[in-house]
Enzyme design. Sequence first.
Site, PDB file in Angstrom:
ATOM      1  N   HIS A 267      28.289   2.290  65.438  1.00 59.31           N
ATOM      2  CA  HIS A 267      27.224   1.314  65.688  1.00 59.31           C
ATOM      3  C   HIS A 267      27.481   0.020  64.922  1.00 59.31           C
ATOM      4  O   HIS A 267      27.766  -1.020  65.504  1.00 59.31           O
ATOM      5  CB  HIS A 267      25.884   1.925  65.294  1.00 59.31           C
ATOM      6  CG  HIS A 267      24.684   1.086  65.629  1.00 59.31           C
ATOM      7  ND1 HIS A 267      24.737  -0.049  66.407  1.00 59.31           N
ATOM      8  CD2 HIS A 267      23.371   1.231  65.283  1.00 59.31           C
ATOM      9  CE1 HIS A 267      23.533  -0.567  66.528  1.00 59.31           C
ATOM     10  NE2 HIS A 267      22.684   0.187  65.855  1.00 59.31           N
ATOM     11  N   HIS A 308      32.788  -4.225  75.809  1.00 64.81           N
ATOM     12  CA  HIS A 308      31.495  -3.845  75.234  1.00 64.81           C
ATOM     13  C   HIS A 308      30.860  -2.772  76.102  1.00 64.81           C
ATOM     14  O   HIS A 308      30.980  -2.802  77.327  1.00 64.81           O
ATOM     15  CB  HIS A 308      30.566  -5.067  75.144  1.00 64.81           C
ATOM     16  CG  HIS A 308      29.383  -4.860  74.252  1.00 64.81           C
ATOM     17  ND1 HIS A 308      28.244  -4.214  74.680  1.00 64.81           N
ATOM     18  CD2 HIS A 308      29.158  -5.207  72.951  1.00 64.81           C
ATOM     19  CE1 HIS A 308      27.361  -4.175  73.679  1.00 64.81           C
ATOM     20  NE2 HIS A 308      27.888  -4.768  72.627  1.00 64.81           N
ATOM     21  N   ASP A 366      31.868  -8.853  67.994  1.00 63.07           N
ATOM     22  CA  ASP A 366      32.387  -8.249  66.773  1.00 63.07           C
ATOM     23  C   ASP A 366      33.756  -8.824  66.407  1.00 63.07           C
ATOM     24  O   ASP A 366      34.083  -8.931  65.219  1.00 63.07           O
ATOM     25  CB  ASP A 366      32.484  -6.734  66.932  1.00 63.07           C
ATOM     26  CG  ASP A 366      31.138  -6.103  67.224  1.00 63.07           C
ATOM     27  OD1 ASP A 366      30.194  -6.380  66.465  1.00 63.07           O
ATOM     28  OD2 ASP A 366      31.025  -5.355  68.207  1.00 63.07           O
TER      29      ASP A 366
END
Length: 432
Positions: A267, A308, A366
Amino acid sequence: MSTHTVTITDNRSGKQAEFDIIDPTIGSPAIDIRTLHGQLGLFTYDPGFQATASCKSDITYIDGDQGILLYRGYPIEQLAEQSNYLETSFLLMYGHLPDPGEYDEFVNIIKRHTMVHEGVKQFFNGFQHDAHPMAIMVGVVGALSAFYHDSLDVTNPRHREISAHRLLAKMPTIAAYSHRRAHGLPLPYPRNDLDFIENFMYMMFSVPTEEYQINPVAVRAMRKIFILHADHEQNASTSTVRLASSSGANPFACISAGIASLWGPAHGGANEAVIRMLEEIKDPSEIPKYIARAKDKNDPYRLMGFGHRIYKNYDPRAKIIREACNDLLEVLDSSNQPLFETARELERIALEDEYFLERNLYPNVDFYSGIILKALDIPLNMFTVIFAMARTAGWISQWLEMMEDKEQRIGRPRQIYTGATQRDYVPLSQRR
């Protein structure tokens, strides 16, 4: 919301039952199955809740196919370019953008709550010097309920609001202290003459022996990270906060539970994994070897920071943060330049290679946030802490919303039992 119906048939018994279809303002409709077991004696099976809506919410909308992210109806692109973190937090919490008076009052309230009780500061001395900052965050945030128990009545709207303000305001202080504890640095008091992001960076990096210099490009990049991570619908940590809240637990305990969930590498650890990947690759010349491994079906190796789970096209947050990342790298004289050169070359190849394009494996948020945090000399073990700070606005907004939802019940997922049928106990002396 308009309501239609669907008929479900149990093919074993032939029994049928009718269920409402709930139409959202935008997005996929949902079948209201609350009476399913009562009518047909059946439960649904949905590991990970991939096709199950656990609540109704007005806060965040995601369309993964179209690459859309909205906070209270406002596109993330507009908020990231024109807003700031506290204004975005107000929007998430209260449902509308503040007028000038509301904004000034909200900022002043948050600033008045940035300090922590002096007794809380003693907690940091009790942790091992090399304790992971997320372990400290889980412990200290949960312990806040022992110091701020004057507003823990979750049935009282004013108590809920005070606790929400305290959590939002104190999170940067706790986060910075968790970092400084590991480095033997004194714990500074917050500075209310600085804005939210500036104050956090001051508490992270200032030293008593010299004046702290604020880098506006660094602040701008960090501000975007905070806005882009403020909320993301019903993810694992947000669902954890809601599940803990459903029992009536106090807000500090609920947010601590969310932090614990975020700590999981699946996560909250993605941007840290990006940096570890780049450190492993080491040099741009080595990239083809790693790309070949990623394409090899027989090799479990994965490139981190690409594609993603939700966004099947392009992560809208990545488009925004990419520019901030490039701006930051242009102005910083960093010792990590080889790593950043590797990152830029990897990005270039991924945006041109048909293998990546056909599979929509674009660099995600990210990828760029990891590079930004590394460029700002944020330690790797603080990456998830930054995420937790930013997500606090979303967690408390979801908590506030849930506390007012008359349809919510204590969370109690069902199961499909696959164990032994009933067995009789045999005394130990008779077992062979």
